[in-house]
Design a protein around this motif. Structure first.
Motif, mmCIF file in Angstrom:
data_model
loop_
_atom_site.group_PDB
_atom_site.id
_atom_site.type_symbol
_atom_site.label_atom_id
_atom_site.label_comp_id
_atom_site.label_asym_id
_atom_site.label_seq_id
_atom_site.Cartn_x
_atom_site.Cartn_y
_atom_site.Cartn_z
ATOM 1 N N SER A 1 9.641 1.999 19.755
ATOM 2 C CA SER A 1 9.157 3.344 20.068
ATOM 3 C C SER A 1 9.924 4.308 19.180
ATOM 4 O O SER A 1 11.151 4.222 19.061
ATOM 5 N N THR B 1 4.446 3.905 19.252
ATOM 6 C CA THR B 1 5.010 2.841 20.084
ATOM 7 C C THR B 1 4.027 1.681 20.161
ATOM 8 O O THR B 1 2.818 1.864 20.007
ATOM 9 N N CYS C 1 4.846 -0.567 22.770
ATOM 10 C CA CYS C 1 5.377 -1.112 24.029
ATOM 11 C C CYS C 1 4.309 -1.328 25.086
ATOM 12 O O CYS C 1 4.569 -1.953 26.111
#
Length: 240
Positions: free
Chosen positions: A5, A17, A19
C-alpha cells in the motif's frame, strides 16, 4: 508475491494498494515493479517480512510526480509484506540464449535452471494455476535432453527429469487431460520402473479413461511397493 500500500504524506487512504486481492499475482522486479525505492527495499527483505519504507522523490516519482494522483516532488510511504519470492534471474537469462549457447552451459548450471523452473511450477501449482504450472514444468524438461558425458551425469539428469515428469503427470490430471498424464507417467517409469508415484499417476490416468484393466495393473504394482499407502488403496477401492 507482495502485498503493498502506498501513501502520500498526511493521507490515511492509500493512493495504490493490492491488499484487497486474496492472492496477489507474481510481479517481476524491474518489469512489474519499477519504483526504484521499492526495487531496492524488496531486495533487502525475507519471506514473511513486513516493512515500511519512506521514499524521497528521487526514489519514488521524481520532480514531476505522477498526475493526478502523485504531486510533484512527493515523498511517499509504502507498507510492504513479502508473501513469497522466486529468484528466476539466472533462469530467465538462460532461456534468452540460443540453443547452441545453451548446449555449452555447464551441466550443474543447467540442472539449477531446471530446478528453478520446477520450483516456479510448484508455486503456480499451489496457486491452482495449472496451465501456467504445466508450461514451467515443460520449460524445465526441455533443457534436460542433453547427452551426458558420464554415468554420474546421466544419474543427475535422470533425477531431475523424474521430478519434472511426475509433476507434469499430476498437473495434466488436474487439467483433466489423462492421456497426457499417462504419457508423462510412463516416461517417468522408463527412468524408474519401481517408482510408486509414477505407477499411481498412471493408474489414476487409466481410471479416468475407463481403461480399468490397465488401471488395476498400475495400481497393484504401486501397492506392492507401498502396501500401506492410503491414496493407492483408496484408488483401488474406487476402481473396484
Amino acid at each position: 508475491a507482495v502485498k503493498y500500500s502506498g501513501y502520500l504524506e498526511h493521507c490515511d487512504e492509500p493512493f495504490c494498494t493490492n491488499c484487497y486481492n486474496k492472492s496477489p499475482r507474481l510481479m517481476k522486479l524491474g518489469k512489474d515493479i519499477t519504483l526504484l525505492g521499492l526495487e531496492i527495499g524488496l531486495l533487502t527483505m525475507k519471506k514473511g517480512e513486513v516493512a515500511r519504507f519512506v521514499f524521497t522523490p528521487d526514489y519514488a516519482y521524481g520532480q514531476r510526480g505522477c498526475p493526478p494522483l502523485i504531486p510533484p516532488n512527493a515523498t511517499v510511504m509504502f507498507e510492504v509484506e513479502v508473501l513469497d519470492f522466486l529468484d528466476s534471474d539466472e533462469s530467465d537469462a538462460f532461456f534468452e540464449l540460443s540453443a547452441e549457447q545453451q548446449d555449452t552451459f555447464p551441466l550443474q548450471k543447467v540442472l539449477k535452471v531446471a530446478d528453478t523452473e520446477r520450483e516456479f511450477g510448484n508455486y503456480l501449482y499451489r496457486k491452482q494455476q495449472f496451465e501456467s504450472a504445466k508450461d514451467r514444468y515443460k520449460r524445465a524438461f526441455s533443457i534436460l535432453g542433453r547427452s551426458p558425458s558420464s554415468e554420474t551425469e546421466q544419474c543427475q539428469i535422470d533425477t531431475s527429469k523424474l521430478l519434472v515428469l511426475l509433476n507434469l503427470s499430476l498437473t495434466y490430471l488436474k487439467l483433466e487431460r489423462p492421456a497426457q498424464a499417462l504419457a508423462y507417467g510412463e516416461k517417468a517409469l522408463e527412468i524408474d520402473q519401481r517408482n510408486a508415484k509414477a505407477l499411481f499417476r498412471c493408474g489414476q490416468a487409466c481410471l479416468c479413461m475407463t481403461e480399468y484393466e490397465k488401471a488395476r495393473d498400475f495400481l497393484v504394482r504401486a501397492q506392492h511397493i507401498q502396501p500401506f499407502n492410503h491414496d493407492i488403496n483408496n484408488e483401488l477401492k474406487k476402481l473396484a
